[in-house]
Design a protein around this motif. Structure first.
Motif, PDB file in Angstrom:
ATOM      1  N   ASN A  36       0.916  -1.288   0.102  1.00  0.00           N
ATOM      2  CA  ASN A  36      -0.081   0.066  -0.108  1.00  0.00           C
ATOM      3  C   ASN A  36       0.788   1.173   0.215  1.00  0.00           C
ATOM      4  OD1 ASN A  36      -2.767  -0.224  -0.208  1.00  0.00           O
ATOM      5  ND2 ASN A  36      -2.902  -1.257   1.997  1.00  0.00           N
ATOM      6  N   THR A  37       1.928   1.061   0.903  1.00  0.00           N
ATOM      7  CA  THR A  37       2.518   2.543   0.966  1.00  0.00           C
ATOM      8  C   THR A  37       3.330   2.673  -0.378  1.00  0.00           C
ATOM      9  OG1 THR A  37       3.372   1.942   3.127  1.00  0.00           O
ATOM     10  CG2 THR A  37       4.851   3.300   2.131  1.00  0.00           C
ATOM     11  N   VAL A  38       3.711   1.684  -1.084  1.00  0.00           N
ATOM     12  CA  VAL A  38       4.639   1.642  -2.354  1.00  0.00           C
ATOM     13  C   VAL A  38       3.491   2.447  -3.391  1.00  0.00           C
ATOM     14  CG1 VAL A  38       5.649   0.603  -4.239  1.00  0.00           C
ATOM     15  CG2 VAL A  38       6.338   0.087  -1.988  1.00  0.00           C
ATOM     16  N   VAL A  39       2.397   1.901  -3.392  1.00  0.00           N
ATOM     17  CA  VAL A  39       1.421   2.255  -4.311  1.00  0.00           C
ATOM     18  C   VAL A  39       1.088   3.816  -4.140  1.00  0.00           C
ATOM     19  CG1 VAL A  39      -1.011   2.056  -5.092  1.00  0.00           C
ATOM     20  CG2 VAL A  39       0.328   0.025  -4.829  1.00  0.00           C
ATOM     21  N   VAL A  40       0.701   4.176  -3.046  1.00  0.00           N
ATOM     22  CA  VAL A  40       0.274   5.475  -2.419  1.00  0.00           C
ATOM     23  C   VAL A  40       1.401   6.521  -2.605  1.00  0.00           C
ATOM     24  CG1 VAL A  40      -0.387   6.901  -0.386  1.00  0.00           C
ATOM     25  CG2 VAL A  40      -1.564   4.784  -0.810  1.00  0.00           C
ATOM     26  N   TYR A  41       2.663   6.035  -2.461  1.00  0.00           N
ATOM     27  CA  TYR A  41       3.805   7.103  -2.605  1.00  0.00           C
ATOM     28  C   TYR A  41       4.646   7.110  -3.870  1.00  0.00           C
ATOM     29  CZ  TYR A  41       2.947   8.434   2.218  1.00  0.00           C
ATOM     30  OH  TYR A  41       2.298   8.945   3.468  1.00  0.00           O
ATOM     31  N   VAL A  42       4.491   5.928  -4.607  1.00  0.00           N
ATOM     32  CA  VAL A  42       5.332   5.897  -5.749  1.00  0.00           C
ATOM     33  C   VAL A  42       4.504   5.915  -7.070  1.00  0.00           C
ATOM     34  CG1 VAL A  42       7.333   4.917  -6.984  1.00  0.00           C
ATOM     35  CG2 VAL A  42       7.248   5.308  -4.423  1.00  0.00           C
ATOM     36  N   LEU A  47       1.218   7.079 -12.004  1.00  0.00           N
ATOM     37  CA  LEU A  47       0.375   6.558 -13.045  1.00  0.00           C
ATOM     38  C   LEU A  47      -0.729   7.917 -13.143  1.00  0.00           C
ATOM     39  CD1 LEU A  47      -1.530   4.617 -14.369  1.00  0.00           C
ATOM     40  CD2 LEU A  47      -2.902   4.262 -12.537  1.00  0.00           C
ATOM     41  N   VAL A  48      -0.832   8.716 -12.258  1.00  0.00           N
ATOM     42  CA  VAL A  48      -1.690   9.847 -12.384  1.00  0.00           C
ATOM     43  C   VAL A  48      -0.813  11.006 -13.242  1.00  0.00           C
ATOM     44  CG1 VAL A  48      -2.768  11.996 -11.192  1.00  0.00           C
ATOM     45  CG2 VAL A  48      -3.024   9.738  -9.992  1.00  0.00           C
ATOM     46  N   LEU A  49       0.384  11.176 -12.904  1.00  0.00           N
ATOM     47  CA  LEU A  49       1.089  12.082 -13.752  1.00  0.00           C
ATOM     48  C   LEU A  49       0.990  11.643 -15.274  1.00  0.00           C
ATOM     49  CD1 LEU A  49       4.024  12.825 -11.170  1.00  0.00           C
ATOM     50  CD2 LEU A  49       2.396  14.369 -12.055  1.00  0.00           C
ATOM     51  N   HIS A  50       1.465  10.649 -15.279  1.00  0.00           N
ATOM     52  CA  HIS A  50       1.617  10.166 -16.827  1.00  0.00           C
ATOM     53  C   HIS A  50       0.353  10.225 -17.530  1.00  0.00           C
ATOM     54  CE1 HIS A  50       1.866   7.324 -20.256  1.00  0.00           C
ATOM     55  NE2 HIS A  50       3.240   7.780 -20.319  1.00  0.00           N
ATOM     56  N   SER A  51      -0.846   9.615 -16.962  1.00  0.00           N
ATOM     57  CA  SER A  51      -1.991   9.648 -17.619  1.00  0.00           C
ATOM     58  C   SER A  51      -2.302  10.956 -17.818  1.00  0.00           C
ATOM     59  CB  SER A  51      -2.997   8.924 -16.700  1.00  0.00           C
ATOM     60  OG  SER A  51      -2.349   7.428 -16.501  1.00  0.00           O
ATOM     61  N   LEU A  52      -2.690  11.816 -16.701  1.00  0.00           N
ATOM     62  CA  LEU A  52      -3.037  13.255 -17.185  1.00  0.00           C
ATOM     63  C   LEU A  52      -2.250  14.117 -17.673  1.00  0.00           C
ATOM     64  CD1 LEU A  52      -4.566  13.806 -13.546  1.00  0.00           C
ATOM     65  CD2 LEU A  52      -5.781  13.070 -15.525  1.00  0.00           C
ATOM     66  N   ALA A  53      -0.964  13.822 -17.921  1.00  0.00           N
ATOM     67  CA  ALA A  53      -0.048  14.620 -18.693  1.00  0.00           C
ATOM     68  C   ALA A  53      -0.296  14.394 -20.079  1.00  0.00           C
ATOM     69  CB  ALA A  53       1.424  14.546 -18.170  1.00  0.00           C
ATOM     70  N   THR A  54      -0.547  13.227 -20.463  1.00  0.00           N
ATOM     71  CA  THR A  54      -0.556  12.737 -21.662  1.00  0.00           C
ATOM     72  C   THR A  54      -2.005  12.618 -22.306  1.00  0.00           C
ATOM     73  OG1 THR A  54      -0.562  10.307 -21.125  1.00  0.00           O
ATOM     74  CG2 THR A  54       1.443  11.468 -21.595  1.00  0.00           C
ATOM     75  N   GLY A 131      -7.841  10.699  -7.835  1.00  0.00           N
ATOM     76  CA  GLY A 131      -7.226  11.922  -7.100  1.00  0.00           C
ATOM     77  C   GLY A 131      -8.317  12.630  -6.245  1.00  0.00           C
ATOM     78  N   VAL A 132      -9.222  13.042  -7.052  1.00  0.00           N
ATOM     79  CA  VAL A 132     -10.389  13.806  -6.437  1.00  0.00           C
ATOM     80  C   VAL A 132     -10.782  12.883  -5.203  1.00  0.00           C
ATOM     81  CG1 VAL A 132     -12.492  15.076  -6.655  1.00  0.00           C
ATOM     82  CG2 VAL A 132     -10.807  15.153  -8.274  1.00  0.00           C
ATOM     83  N   GLN A 133     -11.104  11.903  -5.285  1.00  0.00           N
ATOM     84  CA  GLN A 133     -11.748  11.105  -4.264  1.00  0.00           C
ATOM     85  C   GLN A 133     -10.955  10.719  -3.156  1.00  0.00           C
ATOM     86  OE1 GLN A 133     -14.501   7.296  -4.164  1.00  0.00           O
ATOM     87  NE2 GLN A 133     -12.516   6.392  -4.043  1.00  0.00           N
ATOM     88  N   ALA A 134      -9.640  10.827  -3.174  1.00  0.00           N
ATOM     89  CA  ALA A 134      -8.608  10.708  -2.266  1.00  0.00           C
ATOM     90  C   ALA A 134      -8.545  11.917  -1.236  1.00  0.00           C
ATOM     91  CB  ALA A 134      -7.097  10.815  -2.832  1.00  0.00           C
ATOM     92  N   VAL A 135      -8.941  12.982  -1.737  1.00  0.00           N
ATOM     93  CA  VAL A 135      -9.168  14.236  -0.992  1.00  0.00           C
ATOM     94  C   VAL A 135     -10.310  14.067  -0.119  1.00  0.00           C
ATOM     95  CG1 VAL A 135      -9.447  16.786  -0.858  1.00  0.00           C
ATOM     96  CG2 VAL A 135      -7.824  15.804  -2.551  1.00  0.00           C
ATOM     97  N   SER A 162      -0.175  15.099   3.362  1.00  0.00           N
ATOM     98  CA  SER A 162       1.111  14.279   3.238  1.00  0.00           C
ATOM     99  C   SER A 162       0.773  13.155   1.922  1.00  0.00           C
ATOM    100  CB  SER A 162       1.262  13.589   4.402  1.00  0.00           C
ATOM    101  OG  SER A 162       0.236  12.719   4.875  1.00  0.00           O
ATOM    102  N   ILE A 163      -0.186  13.114   1.487  1.00  0.00           N
ATOM    103  CA  ILE A 163      -0.651  12.266   0.254  1.00  0.00           C
ATOM    104  C   ILE A 163      -0.217  12.517  -1.125  1.00  0.00           C
ATOM    105  CG2 ILE A 163      -2.119  10.828  -0.662  1.00  0.00           C
ATOM    106  CD1 ILE A 163      -3.938  10.919   1.588  1.00  0.00           C
ATOM    107  N   PRO A 164       0.961  12.045  -1.727  1.00  0.00           N
ATOM    108  CA  PRO A 164       1.481  12.459  -3.069  1.00  0.00           C
ATOM    109  C   PRO A 164       0.355  12.420  -3.907  1.00  0.00           C
ATOM    110  CG  PRO A 164       2.944  11.106  -2.008  1.00  0.00           C
ATOM    111  CD  PRO A 164       1.704  11.009  -1.168  1.00  0.00           C
ATOM    112  N   LEU A 165      -0.632  11.537  -3.985  1.00  0.00           N
ATOM    113  CA  LEU A 165      -1.543  11.129  -4.904  1.00  0.00           C
ATOM    114  C   LEU A 165      -2.415  12.543  -5.209  1.00  0.00           C
ATOM    115  CD1 LEU A 165      -2.714   9.251  -6.950  1.00  0.00           C
ATOM    116  CD2 LEU A 165      -4.242   8.892  -4.967  1.00  0.00           C
TER     117      LEU A 165
END
Length: 320
Positions: A36-42, A47-54, A131-135, A162-165
């Motif tokens: 979970n930690t690896v998914v949330v922080y890395v 995935l969000v950065l790449h998907s939304l940027a492209t 990303g929105v739901q995380a907030v 504290s959540i990078p997502l």
């Protein structure tokens, strides 16, 4: 495509990988916390950065998805609260019902399924939704979980910072707006894409491991209401929100509805485990975490036929 084709092409790959995670959890006793930690922080931020940027979706479309996600979560919070009170539920079961009925498993389950069901843009819409739901999970969700435990939960809301997502969404959208996104074939974007793609199978493995550790027992007969709200009412509310928002893009509208119709999310189990661990449901010995965990398990199992039919309806023009 037939229901059998949808089941084989979109649902079964999800079930198969999650099933491997379930077996790992039962036979090896894998602890999902480090994953979970690896998914949330890395992985998920990549995935969000790449998907939304492209993505080829316009900024206006992405803004509509974000607004619709907020509207859906708030609407389901109200619906869950009203339904619980009409059923005569009291705390802490009322708040547990609201949590189970409101937040869909848009990440571990929703992102892979949206990608399989709607490959032309489904992933980008899904990751923005997550990303929105995380907030909302760490604000509205923390408040409701704390209420179940008799507290305010204000300190827990700070966790959202504290959540990078959460930051991945504005960073990606800001890079698009400023025109500083590296070329798609560059080393930076290729690396980001590789890391992001790895999050999907890991998310599914985590889902299976978490379900393998669910202690449903005595709570099984008590989760009828959240199950109906999550798999029956939530998709209808999502269709209503999508119709009101008017996305202007059929794929975006359909993925939004599909994400909203996912089974109960796993994160609320973690929240109630911290804020309402000692609380029990009424005069029973069923704890609030057990109640929410059972709702996650039941809705996940029942979601296989429900989502198969929903995808068929969406592809057939239910919204668009």
């Amino acid at each position: 495509m037939s229901l059998a084709g949808i089941l084989a092409g979109a649902i079964l790959p999800i079930v198969a990988v999650a099933g491997v995670g379930f077996l790992l959890g039962r036979t090896v006793g894998v602890d999902p916390a480090p994953l979970n930690t690896v998914v949330v922080y890395v992985l998920a931020p990549a995935l969000v950065l790449h998907s939304l940027a492209t993505t080829t979706f316009s900024g206006a479309t992405l803004a509509r998805v974000a607004g619709a996600t907020v509207a859906f979560v708030l609407a389901m919070t109200v619906v869950g609260e009203l339904a619980g009170r009409l059923l005569g539920e009291t705390e802490p079961r009322l708040s547990a019902l609201v949590l189970a009925a409101t937040f869909p498993n848009a990440g571990n389950y929703g992102i892979p399924l949206s990608d399989f069901a709607f490959p032309d843009g489904g992933r980008a819409v899904a990751v923005l939704y997550v990303g929105v739901q995380a907030v909302l999970l760490y604000t509205v969700g923390v408040y409701v979980a704390a209420r179940a435990g008799g507290g305010s939960g204000r300190a827990g809301v700070r966790r959202v910072l504290s959540i990078p997502l959460v930051y991945a969404v504005p960073v990606a959208l800001g890079a698009r707006w400023l025109g500083v996104v590296p070329p798609t074939g560059s080393a930076a974007m290729s690396t980001l894409g590789l890391v992001g793609d790895s999050s999907i199978p890991v998310m599914l493995l985590i889902l299976g491991i978490q379900l393998s550790q669910t202690d449903y027992g005595a709570a099984l007969s008590r989760v009828g209401a959240p199950t109906v709200l999550k798999l029956g009412v939530a998709p209808a509310v999502a269709v209503g929100v999508a119709t009101l928002v008017g996305f202007g893009d059929a794929t975006v509208a359909r993925v939004f509805v599909l994400e909203s119709a996912m089974p109960a999310a796993v994160t609320p189990v973690i929240l109630v485990g911290e804020f309402a661990e000692e609380a029990t449901i009424g005069d029973s010995d069923v704890s609030v975490p057990e109640y929410v965990s059972t709702a996650v398990l039941v809705t996940t199992l029942l979601s296989v036929p429900v989502l198969t039919v929903l995808i068929a309806l969406l592809r057939g023009g239910l919204v668009g």
